[in-house]
Design an enzyme around this catalytic site. Sequence first.
Site, PDB file in Angstrom:
ATOM      1  N   THR A   1     -50.127  37.153 -54.590  1.00  0.00           N
ATOM      2  CA  THR A   1     -51.615  36.946 -54.424  1.00  0.00           C
ATOM      3  C   THR A   1     -51.781  35.295 -54.832  1.00  0.00           C
ATOM      4  OG1 THR A   1     -52.343  39.003 -54.880  1.00  0.00           O
ATOM      5  CG2 THR A   1     -53.995  37.440 -54.457  1.00  0.00           C
TER       6      THR A   1
ATOM      7  N   TYR B   1     -54.944  40.822 -59.052  1.00  0.00           N
ATOM      8  CA  TYR B   1     -55.516  39.934 -58.576  1.00  0.00           C
ATOM      9  C   TYR B   1     -55.763  40.237 -56.972  1.00  0.00           C
ATOM     10  CZ  TYR B   1     -54.458  36.466 -62.222  1.00  0.00           C
ATOM     11  OH  TYR B   1     -54.420  35.912 -63.773  1.00  0.00           O
TER      12      TYR B   1
ATOM     13  N   CYS C   1     -45.047  42.221 -52.239  1.00  0.00           N
ATOM     14  CA  CYS C   1     -45.892  42.439 -53.580  1.00  0.00           C
ATOM     15  C   CYS C   1     -44.735  42.869 -54.805  1.00  0.00           C
ATOM     16  CB  CYS C   1     -46.918  43.608 -53.308  1.00  0.00           C
ATOM     17  SG  CYS C   1     -47.602  44.267 -54.747  1.00  0.00           S
TER      18      CYS C   1
ATOM     19  N   HIS D   1     -44.893  44.937 -57.017  1.00  0.00           N
ATOM     20  CA  HIS D   1     -44.499  46.300 -57.325  1.00  0.00           C
ATOM     21  C   HIS D   1     -43.827  47.113 -56.105  1.00  0.00           C
ATOM     22  CE1 HIS D   1     -47.909  45.754 -60.418  1.00  0.00           C
ATOM     23  NE2 HIS D   1     -47.653  47.131 -60.583  1.00  0.00           N
TER      24      HIS D   1
ATOM     25  N   GLU E   1     -47.954  52.535 -60.131  1.00  0.00           N
ATOM     26  CA  GLU E   1     -48.378  52.578 -61.510  1.00  0.00           C
ATOM     27  C   GLU E   1     -48.724  54.026 -62.046  1.00  0.00           C
ATOM     28  OE1 GLU E   1     -51.262  49.711 -62.414  1.00  0.00           O
ATOM     29  OE2 GLU E   1     -49.650  48.061 -62.281  1.00  0.00           O
TER      30      GLU E   1
ATOM     31  N   ASP F   1     -47.547  36.294 -63.741  1.00  0.00           N
ATOM     32  CA  ASP F   1     -48.107  37.480 -62.931  1.00  0.00           C
ATOM     33  C   ASP F   1     -49.341  37.757 -63.479  1.00  0.00           C
ATOM     34  OD1 ASP F   1     -47.794  39.072 -60.766  1.00  0.00           O
ATOM     35  OD2 ASP F   1     -47.186  40.818 -62.131  1.00  0.00           O
ATOM     36  N   SER F   2     -49.831  38.600 -62.451  1.00  0.00           N
ATOM     37  CA  SER F   2     -51.273  39.279 -62.842  1.00  0.00           C
ATOM     38  C   SER F   2     -50.891  40.430 -63.740  1.00  0.00           C
ATOM     39  CB  SER F   2     -52.162  39.984 -61.763  1.00  0.00           C
ATOM     40  OG  SER F   2     -51.146  40.619 -60.914  1.00  0.00           O
TER      41      SER F   2
ATOM     42  N   CYS G   1     -46.467  36.375 -58.696  1.00  0.00           N
ATOM     43  CA  CYS G   1     -47.561  37.034 -58.230  1.00  0.00           C
ATOM     44  C   CYS G   1     -47.630  36.445 -56.538  1.00  0.00           C
ATOM     45  CB  CYS G   1     -48.844  36.745 -58.994  1.00  0.00           C
ATOM     46  SG  CYS G   1     -50.288  37.622 -58.413  1.00  0.00           S
TER      47      CYS G   1
END
Lengths: 275, 275
Positions: A75, A42, A184, A186, A152, A10-11, A73
Amino acid sequence: MSWQAIGIFDSGVGGLTVLRELTKALPQEDTIYFGDTARVPYGTKSPDTVIRYSQEIASFLIKRDIKLLVVACNTASAVALPTLRRSLPVPVVGVIEPGAKRAAEVTRSGVVGVIGTSGTIRSSAYSRAIKRLNPDISVLAKPCPLFVPLAEEGWIDNDVTRITARLYLEELREAQVDTLVLGCTHYPLLKKVIAEVMGPDVTLVDSAEETARTVATILQEKSMLRPPAELGNHHYYVTDVPAGFIRVGNRFLGGKLGDVYQVSLDDCRLSTEKD
Amino acid sequence: MSWQAIGIFDSGVGGLTVLRELTKALPQEDTIYFGDTARVPYGTKSPDTVIRYSQEIASFLIKRDIKLLVVACNTASAVALPTLRRSLPVPVVGVIEPGAKRAAEVTRSGVVGVIGTSGTIRSSAYSRAIKRLNPDISVLAKPCPLFVPLAEEGWIDNDVTRITARLYLEELREAQVDTLVLGCTHYPLLKKVIAEVMGPDVTLVDSAEETARTVATILQEKSMLRPPAELGNHHYYVTDVPAGFIRVGNRFLGGKLGDVYQVSLDDCRLSTEKD
């Protein structure tokens, strides 16, 4: 052959939601997780750059003799999967197709919403994947670039997040989607606020579970599963210093994060393409 | 010697606010701007990683024979300046010292606030720089990590930004700072909302102008200024595809952005430090 690990990248730290589902479904498997924390995110970067980063990471994991690669990820799954599948000697599983499959199965009204980073949405990868499964489904896609920094920042349930969610999700509510793909890794952290804004009649689809199921199916078909009696080891590589990854990662995995190693991009030379 | 360009770099597009002031103060000078758009942002990354990236970019610019380097990124100015000054053969100007100098001159109450990315604030670079000038000044520093994504989303004057600003700036208002340093190149875009939240008695300090003045002074002292009759050329290098940089950059510079070249990190090899 079956003692090889599953590679997953993942990024950053977000893909640990996918790793968590993977280790729940297949506790016997070894895993190697790669988080590109020095170059995260990303989602705001161009396809060319994301493809290049994905290839670098895939090469690193292939050298560690993985038997399957999970692109955790969204993206990278959206833009780099064809390139990786062409060039790698192992099966490559992204998070888009499993999420799309689940959404197509779950919707009753035939109107599905997808939210993700700008890069994921711009790629139309979810829309195309859902329409490949059922061309009659309408897909409405909406980028929500502030959701990652909000998650985050730890603002998972305050006024800023609630108003932001209302602004971003208004169109999808008006269009009466009955299924919403959290495109996504997150976004599951903001599930409570998103569910509240969308209302009780909308099903939220989180790709991680379905991705883990896809991996289990592929390894079973190829007879590459380890015996269920075993207990897998988990290794983690990151490109920035591990402190931030360890802190957030332990929150993601309930304190069970193993050893984290830092990997550096050595011998990098800047050279000009158009000079 | 005086026909050499001024080099200037930032993690992305934000440093163009510094370039704008530089070309206003010294229209005769050639400039080379480097935006590390493939690895932006720096504010959330570790000092080691930011130092490494800064050195790579500085080497690139030194090969292009610059006469002075402006570090237009607050995070890089906060952590990489000593390393760059030790290793480079040209003067290196950051944005922290000029911003700190202005704040120390402007404050009457002796209570100064500083806002910036997590990386900049964690480094305490502004606090140390202000206290070096005047140890009697109290400095209150507060990270505002959502301001950059809000500015990039274009939400420069809506409810989300206003509530976020109120949450972030509450402590600084309560502490009655009379001067607030905008310690991140993106923050001037949110100046209206920040000024509204802080009230009319608080002076906002934007480092860009003072940085341009410092550059002019150094070049004059070294007799390295071009004759004022000349008109400088401006070149731009970025590490991601230029489209996004050109779009936002033209907004920053009022449509006057010149040629933008993409630079790639070729021959990168991933190698493990602790494996």
